[in-house]
Design a protein around this motif. Structure first.
Motif, short mmCIF file in Angstrom:
data_model
loop_
_atom_site.label_atom_id
_atom_site.label_comp_id
_atom_site.label_asym_id
_atom_site.label_seq_id
_atom_site.Cartn_x
_atom_site.Cartn_y
_atom_site.Cartn_z
N ILE A 108 0.85 -1.19 0.00
CA ILE A 108 0.00 0.00 0.00
C ILE A 108 0.89 1.25 0.00
O ILE A 108 1.87 1.31 0.74
N LEU A 143 -6.93 -0.48 7.17
CA LEU A 143 -5.99 0.46 6.56
C LEU A 143 -5.57 1.52 7.57
O LEU A 143 -4.44 1.99 7.57
N VAL A 195 -7.60 -4.89 5.12
CA VAL A 195 -6.58 -5.21 4.12
C VAL A 195 -6.69 -6.67 3.69
O VAL A 195 -6.76 -7.57 4.53
N LEU A 201 -6.04 -5.64 -2.29
CA LEU A 201 -5.63 -4.24 -2.23
C LEU A 201 -4.16 -4.03 -2.61
O LEU A 201 -3.66 -2.92 -2.51
N LEU A 209 -2.54 -0.69 -4.02
CA LEU A 209 -3.43 0.44 -3.76
C LEU A 209 -2.64 1.71 -3.45
O LEU A 209 -1.67 1.67 -2.69
#
Lengths: 408, 107
Positions: B4, B24, B91, B95, B98
């Motif tokens: 991420i 997140l 998560v 993802l 992302l």
């Protein structure tokens, strides 16, 4: 009248270890001439969880938690703890409504917050800023050339009421009346006065509710009347509870914070000077003041047996969550007794978990704008010479009066 | 596990590998991402863990429920993007890759 043995009235539940029964300074009726937050450091040297007689509104015993981490656990744990009965106002007058959403539990609690949250977003509160600033200036203008003011009576008490009246769609000329009701409701430890004020406020709110039913407008009461919670409208009890919660939620809390923060500035000219010269540092300073001078105490009631920091809590036990203890918890904040303007603390003053104060964005704007305007208009101010400030220690930590002086 | 990236309003970015199962918000705080305030600790009560995501991630990131929407519905986001509360996004490997934009203000 039957005389009941004192030992029965004062009996400690059998699951409370006797060594955990402790004194506690923050009780209804207690006042101090010392710095009111100065008793906290010593509390953090004691047990994490302790039992205090008459700690809950001066009426019943309760556990007191001192660790921020333990309080956050309880705030977030709706399985073992309920928010019901934290402010038993309706029972004073023989009614049964609850403060909503403060005393609601899941699932009603989230449904109420779904309905209320949109009214308190940053965007909506930003739209109030001009009005907030206008009110702040109005009060400051009334005393700036006098070189003195009683900060609470001449500014901090009324200022949040004006904004509240604005949001509730109530006439501004009601401010003095509301102030009087608030005073009797929250500032006097007199049961008869509290009962009378509760009845008066409830009667007034019922009138307002009826009016908005007939003539809805764009204000908080109309919102409440028209809100759909789980496919239905709120009933009369719920509406009273909602309006009453809105009434008491943002008044004392804001006045108190203002008084505590300005007392600090009056006593710390170095901080006052820094913020007057650098108003962009005010938002961060307010976060630190809110931490160091957190003033509110809430509670929960245990509904399912659990333990906190190794101490057994049983159903029916009330647990006090004192934001002022969390604010100076050395485990959370190194060197907690020092006010460090750019500390940028994780905020504890608004609570935690699902009930986190719905008014955070409004409160922050009121506090920031009041400080911006006061520092811009008033030169270096101090506490009036020779005055010792007395503070209440419960149910909110607040100076009784705050006389300030400055050169004109 | 998902990689991420968080991008601050001024443009500086940081990338972290995050284990599946955390929110997140938790991932941001653990990795020191600035300005994911999360005052309520992840209860969808405060709206201070907002993140901005590009529309092409909407299926993978998911859409907000009513409580979340009540806190973010009036927040203006740039065209082609949508807003979520990071405490409400769990998560998963979906993802991975992302990119999250941290909004200029949480309050």
């Amino acid at each position: 009248m039957e005389r009941i043995a004192e030992s029965v009235i004062r009996s400690i539940p059998s699951h409370v270890p006797s060594e955990l029964v402790r004194p506690f300074p923050y009780l209804i009726g207690q006042k101090t001439k010392a710095q009111p937050h100065s008793f906290i450091a010593a509390i953090h040297e004691g047990p994490a969880v302790f039992w205090v007689e008459k700690a809950f509104h001066g009426v019943s015993d309760a556990w007191v938690l001192r660790r921020g981490e333990d309080m956050r656990k309880v705030y977030a744990d709706t399985e073992h703890f309920s928010a019901r009965g934290i402010a038993p106002l309706s029972s004073l007058i023989g009614e049964t409504w609850q403060l909503l959403p403060a005393e609601a539990d899941p699932p009603l609690h989230s449904l109420l917050r779904v309905a209320m949250n949109p009214l308190f977003t940053p965007k909506r509160m930003t739209a109030l800023e001009e009005q907030i600033r206008r009110y702040a200036r109005e009060y400051i203008d009334s005393f700036r050339n006098r070189g003195a003011c009683e900060f609470l009576g001449e500014f901090a008490f009324e200022f949040p009421i004006r904004i509240f009246l604005e949001m509730m769609g109530m006439p501004q000329d009601h401010a003095a009346e509301f102030l009087a009701w608030e005073h009797e409701l929250l500032h006097e430890a007199n049961l008869e006065k509290m009962k009378k004020a509760t009845r008066t406020v409830v009667a007034y709110l019922r009138e307002q509710i009826e009016d908005r039913r007939a003539n809805p407008r764009d204000d908080l009461i109309s919102f409440g009347v028209q809100a759909e919670i789980d496919g239905r409208r709120l009933n009369d009890e719920e509406l009273v509870g909602l309006c009453f919660n809105l009434f008491i939620g943002g008044l004392d809390t804001v006045s108190t914070a203002l008084a505590l923060h300005f007392r600090h500035l009056a006593e710390r000219h170095d901080h006052q000077r820094l913020l007057r010269e650098n108003p962009d540092k005010i938002p961060a300073a307010i976060e630190e003041f809110m931490r160091a001078y957190a003033a509110v105490q809430t509670s929960r009631i245990c509904i399912k047996e659990t333990s906190v920091s190794g101490v057994t809590i049983k159903p029916g036990d009330r647990v006090l969550l004192s934001t002022y203890l969390a604010g100076r918890d050395p485990e959370t904040y190194p060197n907690p007794e020092e006010v460090i303007l750019d500390r940028n603390p994780r905020q504890c003053a608004f609570g935690y978990g699902p009930h986190l104060c719905v008014g955070i964005h409004l409160a922050r704007r009121e506090l920031r704008i009041a400080m911006e305007e006061f520092l811009a208009a008033i030169p270096e101010f101090s506490i009036a010479p020779g005055v010792e400030i007395t503070s209440y220690l419960a149910s909110i930590i607040r100076p009784v009066e705050l006389p300030l002086v400055w050169q004109i | 596990m998902a990689r991420i990236t968080w991008v601050q309003p001024e443009g500086n970015a940081q990338t972290h590998d995050v284990v599946s199962g955390v929110s997140l918000m938790q991932a941001a705080r653990v990795n020191g991402v600035a300005d994911i305030v999360a005052e309520c600790g992840g209860s969808s009560a405060c709206g201070t863990c907002k993140v901005i995501v590009s529309d092409d991630w909407s299926t993978r990131v998911g859409v907000p429920g009513p409580l979340e929407r009540s806190l973010i519905a009036d927040y203006d986001v740039a065209e082609g993007h949508f807003l979520r509360l990071s405490c409400q996004i769990t998560v998963t490997e979906l993802l991975d890759g992302l990119v999250i934009l941290v909004p200029p203000s949480q309050t």
